[in-house]
Design an enzyme around this catalytic site. Structure first.
Site, short mmCIF file in Angstrom:
data_model
loop_
_atom_site.label_atom_id
_atom_site.label_comp_id
_atom_site.label_asym_id
_atom_site.label_seq_id
_atom_site.Cartn_x
_atom_site.Cartn_y
_atom_site.Cartn_z
N THR A 31 1.78 0.80 -6.07
CA THR A 31 2.07 0.07 -4.83
C THR A 31 3.57 -0.09 -4.66
O THR A 31 4.27 -0.53 -5.58
CB THR A 31 1.36 -1.31 -4.89
N HIS A 185 -10.87 3.10 -5.62
CA HIS A 185 -10.21 2.06 -6.42
C HIS A 185 -11.28 1.05 -6.85
O HIS A 185 -11.63 0.15 -6.11
CB HIS A 185 -9.11 1.38 -5.62
N ASN A 188 -8.80 -3.34 -11.23
CA ASN A 188 -7.75 -4.34 -11.01
C ASN A 188 -8.14 -5.55 -10.17
O ASN A 188 -7.30 -6.16 -9.50
CB ASN A 188 -6.49 -3.67 -10.42
N TYR A 190 -9.95 -5.92 -7.47
CA TYR A 190 -10.15 -5.83 -6.03
C TYR A 190 -11.65 -5.77 -5.71
O TYR A 190 -12.48 -5.96 -6.60
CB TYR A 190 -9.35 -4.64 -5.46
N ASN A 245 -5.57 -9.96 -11.48
CA ASN A 245 -6.24 -10.61 -10.36
C ASN A 245 -7.46 -11.44 -10.78
O ASN A 245 -8.42 -11.58 -10.02
CB ASN A 245 -6.60 -9.58 -9.27
C1 8OZ Z 1 0.86 -4.09 -7.89
C2 8OZ Z 1 1.13 -4.85 -6.77
C3 8OZ Z 1 0.23 -4.88 -5.74
C4 8OZ Z 1 -0.95 -4.16 -5.82
C5 8OZ Z 1 -3.24 -2.49 -8.29
C6 8OZ Z 1 -2.94 -1.98 -5.97
O1 8OZ Z 1 -2.91 -3.14 -9.27
C7 8OZ Z 1 -2.48 -2.61 -7.04
C8 8OZ Z 1 -1.23 -3.39 -6.96
C9 8OZ Z 1 -0.30 -3.38 -7.98
O2 8OZ Z 1 -4.21 -1.72 -8.33
#
Ligand code: 8OZ
Length: 377
Positions: A31, A185, A188, A190, A245
């Site tokens: 990112t 994806h 992480n 999400y 996260n």
């Molecule tokens: C760092 C900052 C914002 C998003 C991920 C898409 O960790 C990210 C991400 C990484 O998969």
């Protein structure tokens, strides 16, 4: 165990599904927050083309919809201007002889009302706020890290629409934007990872509770994309134990062994696994995980995709794991930010440029397209 004369090297070509790769060095998704209005700029085409000697480039995470966006100035795949921006990127990479897939992203609860359509709450499997931050850019151009907003739980009737949105983004990616494939994806913390893991999924319908139920959305999304564009153009990224996260699973080994066994028959190009804490230590305290067992579960179920590993690899570890046949591809993140000619530098064991953390997120060409190659140094 390995036969030195026959052992594969990081610099040997390899086939990953439909993707013919010149070597096993991969640029990890990174990112960079340089796409205002979710539109990739010309400097983004330059940035990726500079790195085209990688066996494969994976783009930064790219939102499949406005609802799927969770940070300022990240790119999207959902409108004409966004797709036109990406066309310039894929053309520049192909012109430079590279291969590029786009990472399909829905952030779920990792967002902020100010980034959502009509200022709505972000969506999630359950209405549980993550202890996590996101990045906003104010009207005066200043950036700020802020806590994510409280999400609302998705109604089960909304999930087919989310699957459809992923599928449309995948089709647009290959048919319109010119990508060689897509990466789902699933990592992480999400949306898809929020559904997978017990800490973020407390649903009581067909999408919560058992492992089979928690994996359902990720598998429906992946199977749908495979039906549309063919498994050989599809990869998936998983992060079994990352604390990123604010997600954790009660039994990550059983969960992810199940996920890869279900993925095995899909003929995927690759499975991409983040070992440990994303961008951090390769071991996470109190979260042991056996990655070799994960790969074995995939192979035993008939999975033939390339096995891609990521996180904290240096030249020695990458060469060793490829030579031993443990991994087929190695994705490098921070090293790729700072070294556009990383393949050459690794091959020649040349010194590496060090990445500058201050220019990772946001800004322009500085820290983006101005890292020198060996030839230019
Ligand atoms: C760092 C900052 C914002 C998003 C991920 C898409 O960790 C990210 C991400 C990484 O998969």
């Amino acid at each position: 165990m390995s036969h030195p004369s026959q052992a594969p090297s990081l610099f040997d070509p390899v086939q990953a599904g439909s993707l013919q790769l010149a070597n096993r060095v991969v640029m990890a998704p990174l990112t960079r927050n340089r796409s205002p209005d979710a539109i990739p700029l010309d400097i983004t085409a330059t940035y990726y083309a500079q790195r085209a000697s990688a066996g494969l480039l994976i783009t930064e995470a790219t939102a499949i919809s406005h609802q799927g966006q969770g940070y300022a100035h990240v790119p999207g795949l959902y409108g004409t201007e966004q797709l036109d921006g990406w066309k310039k990127v894929t053309a520049a990479v192909h012109e430079a002889g590279g291969r590029i897939v786009v990472q399909l992203w829905h952030v779920g609860r990792i967002s902020h009302t100010s980034l959502q359509p009509e200022g709505a709450a972000p969506v999630a499997p359950s209405a549980i706020t993550a202890k996590a931050k996101t990045y906003l850019v104010h009207a005066d151009g200043s950036g700020e890290m802020v806590p994510v907003s409280a999400p609302r739980a998705l109604d089960v009737g909304e999930l087919p629409g989310i699957v459809k949105t992923y599928r449309a983004a995948a089709r647009n990616a290959v048919e319109t934007a010119g990508f060689d494939g897509v990466e789902v994806h699933g990592a992480n913390g999400y949306l898809l990872d929020q559904f997978l893991k017990t800490s973020s999924n407390q649903r009581t319908d067909d999408y919560g509770g058992s492992i089979e139920n928690r994996a359902r959305l990720l598998l429906e999304v992946t199977r749908g994309i495979v039906d549309d564009i063919g498994g050989g153009k599809v990869g998936i990224r998983l992060s079994p134990v990352t604390p990123a996260n604010d997600v954790v699973d009660d039994d990550a080994q059983a969960l992810f062994d199940y996920v890869v066994r279900e993925l095995a028959p899909l003929g995927l190009a690759y499975v991409h696994v983040i070992e440990g804490a994303t961008g951090g230590p390769r071991e996470v305290p109190d979260r042991p995980f056996d990655y070799e067992a994960l790969k074995a579960a995939y192979r035993q179920a008939g999975g033939q995709g390339a096995w891609m590993a990521n996180n904290g690899y240096d030249r020695a570890l990458a060469e060793k794991k490829v030579a031993d046949g443990e991994v087929d591809l190695v994705a490098f993140g921070k090293l790729y930010i700072a070294n556009p000619d990383l393949v050459r530098r690794l091959k020649e064991n040349a010194p590496l440029n060090q990445p500058d953390q201050a220019t990772f997120y946001g800004g322009g060409e500085h820290g983006y397209t101005d890292y020198p190659t060996l030839a230019g140094q």
